[in-house]
Scaffold this active site. Sequence first.
Site, PDB file in Angstrom:
ATOM      1  N   ARG A  41       7.908   5.512   1.323  1.00  0.00           N
ATOM      2  CA  ARG A  41       7.006   5.441   2.476  1.00  0.00           C
ATOM      3  C   ARG A  41       7.380   4.292   3.402  1.00  0.00           C
ATOM      4  O   ARG A  41       7.235   4.398   4.616  1.00  0.00           O
ATOM      5  CB  ARG A  41       5.550   5.313   1.999  1.00  0.00           C
ATOM      6  CG  ARG A  41       5.037   6.630   1.423  1.00  0.00           C
ATOM      7  CD  ARG A  41       3.838   6.449   0.540  1.00  0.00           C
ATOM      8  NE  ARG A  41       2.707   5.908   1.265  1.00  0.00           N
ATOM      9  CZ  ARG A  41       1.779   5.132   0.715  1.00  0.00           C
ATOM     10  NH1 ARG A  41       1.860   4.799  -0.561  1.00  0.00           N
ATOM     11  NH2 ARG A  41       0.780   4.713   1.427  1.00  0.00           N
ATOM     12  N   LYS A  77      -4.714  -1.399   7.806  1.00  0.00           N
ATOM     13  CA  LYS A  77      -5.284  -0.566   8.876  1.00  0.00           C
ATOM     14  C   LYS A  77      -6.647  -0.004   8.458  1.00  0.00           C
ATOM     15  O   LYS A  77      -7.617  -0.099   9.195  1.00  0.00           O
ATOM     16  CB  LYS A  77      -4.347   0.613   9.225  1.00  0.00           C
ATOM     17  CG  LYS A  77      -2.960   0.218   9.674  1.00  0.00           C
ATOM     18  CD  LYS A  77      -2.108   1.428  10.017  1.00  0.00           C
ATOM     19  CE  LYS A  77      -1.875   2.390   8.859  1.00  0.00           C
ATOM     20  NZ  LYS A  77      -1.091   1.809   7.740  1.00  0.00           N
ATOM     21  N   ARG A  90      -3.702  -1.317  -4.897  1.00  0.00           N
ATOM     22  CA  ARG A  90      -4.764  -0.689  -4.101  1.00  0.00           C
ATOM     23  C   ARG A  90      -5.570   0.305  -4.943  1.00  0.00           C
ATOM     24  O   ARG A  90      -5.012   1.074  -5.716  1.00  0.00           O
ATOM     25  CB  ARG A  90      -4.148   0.032  -2.898  1.00  0.00           C
ATOM     26  CG  ARG A  90      -5.173   0.863  -2.139  1.00  0.00           C
ATOM     27  CD  ARG A  90      -4.755   1.154  -0.731  1.00  0.00           C
ATOM     28  NE  ARG A  90      -3.608   2.057  -0.638  1.00  0.00           N
ATOM     29  CZ  ARG A  90      -3.061   2.424   0.525  1.00  0.00           C
ATOM     30  NH1 ARG A  90      -3.547   1.966   1.664  1.00  0.00           N
ATOM     31  NH2 ARG A  90      -2.032   3.233   0.534  1.00  0.00           N
ATOM     32  N   ARG A 115       2.279   8.740  14.123  1.00  0.00           N
ATOM     33  CA  ARG A 115       3.264   8.141  13.230  1.00  0.00           C
ATOM     34  C   ARG A 115       4.690   8.495  13.631  1.00  0.00           C
ATOM     35  O   ARG A 115       5.635   8.068  12.961  1.00  0.00           O
ATOM     36  CB  ARG A 115       3.024   8.660  11.818  1.00  0.00           C
ATOM     37  CG  ARG A 115       2.286   7.696  10.900  1.00  0.00           C
ATOM     38  CD  ARG A 115       2.132   8.396   9.575  1.00  0.00           C
ATOM     39  NE  ARG A 115       1.971   7.533   8.462  1.00  0.00           N
ATOM     40  CZ  ARG A 115       0.795   7.188   7.931  1.00  0.00           C
ATOM     41  NH1 ARG A 115      -0.315   7.602   8.475  1.00  0.00           N
ATOM     42  NH2 ARG A 115       0.756   6.438   6.856  1.00  0.00           N
ATOM     43  N   ARG A 161      -4.160   5.944  -5.773  1.00  0.00           N
ATOM     44  CA  ARG A 161      -3.507   7.091  -5.130  1.00  0.00           C
ATOM     45  C   ARG A 161      -2.161   7.356  -5.784  1.00  0.00           C
ATOM     46  O   ARG A 161      -1.417   6.439  -6.077  1.00  0.00           O
ATOM     47  CB  ARG A 161      -3.312   6.802  -3.638  1.00  0.00           C
ATOM     48  CG  ARG A 161      -4.539   7.121  -2.819  1.00  0.00           C
ATOM     49  CD  ARG A 161      -4.464   6.563  -1.434  1.00  0.00           C
ATOM     50  NE  ARG A 161      -3.209   6.823  -0.729  1.00  0.00           N
ATOM     51  CZ  ARG A 161      -2.958   6.442   0.524  1.00  0.00           C
ATOM     52  NH1 ARG A 161      -3.883   5.779   1.203  1.00  0.00           N
ATOM     53  NH2 ARG A 161      -1.816   6.696   1.094  1.00  0.00           N
TER      54      ARG A 161
HETATM   55  P1  ADP Z   1      -1.376   4.440   4.360  1.00  0.00           P
HETATM   56  O1  ADP Z   1      -2.822   4.064   4.504  1.00  0.00           O
HETATM   57  O2  ADP Z   1      -0.803   3.943   3.079  1.00  0.00           O
HETATM   58  O3  ADP Z   1      -0.587   4.058   5.567  1.00  0.00           O
HETATM   59  P2  ADP Z   1      -2.220   7.136   4.894  1.00  0.00           P
HETATM   60  O4  ADP Z   1      -3.443   7.288   4.063  1.00  0.00           O
HETATM   61  O5  ADP Z   1      -2.405   6.823   6.336  1.00  0.00           O
HETATM   62  O6  ADP Z   1      -1.307   6.021   4.218  1.00  0.00           O
HETATM   63  O7  ADP Z   1      -1.311   8.416   4.781  1.00  0.00           O
HETATM   64  C1  ADP Z   1      -0.987   8.986   3.526  1.00  0.00           C
HETATM   65  C2  ADP Z   1      -0.005  10.117   3.712  1.00  0.00           C
HETATM   66  O8  ADP Z   1      -0.583  11.151   4.540  1.00  0.00           O
HETATM   67  C3  ADP Z   1       1.299   9.754   4.422  1.00  0.00           C
HETATM   68  O9  ADP Z   1       2.265   9.196   3.536  1.00  0.00           O
HETATM   69  C4  ADP Z   1       1.732  11.128   4.977  1.00  0.00           C
HETATM   70  O10 ADP Z   1       2.260  11.942   3.946  1.00  0.00           O
HETATM   71  C5  ADP Z   1       0.397  11.733   5.396  1.00  0.00           C
HETATM   72  N1  ADP Z   1       0.058  11.406   6.795  1.00  0.00           N
HETATM   73  C6  ADP Z   1      -1.006  10.679   7.241  1.00  0.00           C
HETATM   74  N2  ADP Z   1      -0.999  10.566   8.578  1.00  0.00           N
HETATM   75  C7  ADP Z   1       0.097  11.247   9.002  1.00  0.00           C
HETATM   76  C8  ADP Z   1       0.670  11.481  10.292  1.00  0.00           C
HETATM   77  N3  ADP Z   1       0.123  10.992  11.424  1.00  0.00           N
HETATM   78  N4  ADP Z   1       1.809  12.219  10.350  1.00  0.00           N
HETATM   79  C9  ADP Z   1       2.376  12.715   9.243  1.00  0.00           C
HETATM   80  N5  ADP Z   1       1.902  12.521   8.012  1.00  0.00           N
HETATM   81  C10 ADP Z   1       0.769  11.794   7.875  1.00  0.00           C
HETATM   82  P1  ADP Z   2      -3.386   0.634   5.176  1.00  0.00           P
HETATM   83  O1  ADP Z   2      -4.582   1.457   5.588  1.00  0.00           O
HETATM   84  O2  ADP Z   2      -2.710  -0.021   6.337  1.00  0.00           O
HETATM   85  O3  ADP Z   2      -2.436   1.402   4.317  1.00  0.00           O
HETATM   86  P2  ADP Z   2      -5.287  -0.775   3.460  1.00  0.00           P
HETATM   87  O4  ADP Z   2      -6.371  -1.185   4.386  1.00  0.00           O
HETATM   88  O5  ADP Z   2      -5.535   0.374   2.566  1.00  0.00           O
HETATM   89  O6  ADP Z   2      -3.910  -0.583   4.283  1.00  0.00           O
HETATM   90  O7  ADP Z   2      -4.899  -2.070   2.583  1.00  0.00           O
HETATM   91  C1  ADP Z   2      -3.890  -2.005   1.562  1.00  0.00           C
HETATM   92  C2  ADP Z   2      -4.280  -2.936   0.396  1.00  0.00           C
HETATM   93  O8  ADP Z   2      -4.204  -4.296   0.829  1.00  0.00           O
HETATM   94  C3  ADP Z   2      -5.699  -2.731  -0.116  1.00  0.00           C
HETATM   95  O9  ADP Z   2      -5.678  -2.922  -1.520  1.00  0.00           O
HETATM   96  C4  ADP Z   2      -6.504  -3.808   0.589  1.00  0.00           C
HETATM   97  O10 ADP Z   2      -7.625  -4.221  -0.193  1.00  0.00           O
HETATM   98  C5  ADP Z   2      -5.487  -4.937   0.730  1.00  0.00           C
HETATM   99  N1  ADP Z   2      -5.627  -5.735   1.965  1.00  0.00           N
HETATM  100  C6  ADP Z   2      -6.006  -5.315   3.199  1.00  0.00           C
HETATM  101  N2  ADP Z   2      -6.000  -6.324   4.087  1.00  0.00           N
HETATM  102  C7  ADP Z   2      -5.573  -7.428   3.420  1.00  0.00           C
HETATM  103  C8  ADP Z   2      -5.347  -8.806   3.795  1.00  0.00           C
HETATM  104  N3  ADP Z   2      -5.531  -9.221   5.056  1.00  0.00           N
HETATM  105  N4  ADP Z   2      -4.892  -9.652   2.843  1.00  0.00           N
HETATM  106  C9  ADP Z   2      -4.696  -9.221   1.573  1.00  0.00           C
HETATM  107  N5  ADP Z   2      -4.888  -7.963   1.155  1.00  0.00           N
HETATM  108  C10 ADP Z   2      -5.336  -7.057   2.058  1.00  0.00           C
END
Ligand code: ADP
Ligand code: ADP
Length: 209
Positions: free
Chosen positions: A164, A13, A122, A88, A153
């Site tokens: 998660r 994302k 990541r 979420r 992270r």
């Molecule tokens: P990822 O990119 O791995 O999906 P995020 O960076 O979006 O993770 O979120 C990291 C953490 O921040 C989540 O595990 C949660 O604790 C909190 N968080 C982010 N967005 C939300 C939301 N919309 N509602 C509740 N908690 C959130």
């Molecule tokens: P999210 O925001 O959904 O948690 P991220 O964009 O942070 O996901 O991506 C999670 C990890 O996967 C990062 O290390 C990123 O570089 C890698 N990644 C993202 N898109 C792809 C893809 N299409 N194929 C392989 N690895 C990817």
Amino acid sequence: MNIIFLGPPGAGKGTQAQRICDALNIPQISTGDILRKAIKEGTPTGLKAKEYVEAGKLVPDEVLVEIIRDRLAMDDCKQGYILDGFPRTVPQAEALEKIANIDCVVELAVDDENLIKRLSGRRVCLNCGATYHVSLLGDRTTCEKCGEPLIQRKDDAPETVLNRLTVYHEQTAPLIAFYESRNLLKRFDGMKGMEEVYQSIMETLGAKA
Ligand code: ADP
Ligand code: ADP
Ligand code: ZN
């Protein structure tokens, strides 16, 4: 266009949202980035959110709804935005319906096995939110965009990652049906390469614009 990016942690994302926001010249609103910044700065929101984020649990809905209400009221959201990581939960989606008109929900689908590999490798920039993967970084230890150091992270540690994923399946996945029933959902195969995923999302958004 007002767009939501929906998908499990590690689906891509942030990676896609950042690039698409640059291309469309609209803000990327990442609630994860907003919370991590608040935690780092020790603001009242940060203090409330810290224990949840570190444990891989969702921060309470009312905290998030307040953050989003304030953010969407800002001037730069008038031309559209991408919500990355919000909503979420179903209550968050219901609250959002009262304050925003969403045009499209982009769902990125990736299986759990690949999510675990992606999250464990990541690396992120806490300054600008850019995301990398160790497999592609080589010797680089700083952000390509802003030069700040890259970090792993805390919540990308293996135990927290499993937590998660469970939270996603229980609390966030129901939003797929929620947005399907409103005819807003567009599903993409997030297992494809970054470039291919980017092209297919842009094609779909272009057709809607
Ligand atoms: P990822 O990119 O791995 O999906 P995020 O960076 O979006 O993770 O979120 C990291 C953490 O921040 C989540 O595990 C949660 O604790 C909190 N968080 C982010 N967005 C939300 C939301 N919309 N509602 C509740 N908690 C959130
Ligand atoms: P999210 O925001 O959904 O948690 P991220 O964009 O942070 O996901 O991506 C999670 C990890 O996967 C990062 O290390 C990123 O570089 C890698 N990644 C993202 N898109 C792809 C893809 N299409 N194929 C392989 N690895 C990817
Ligand atoms: Zn950076």
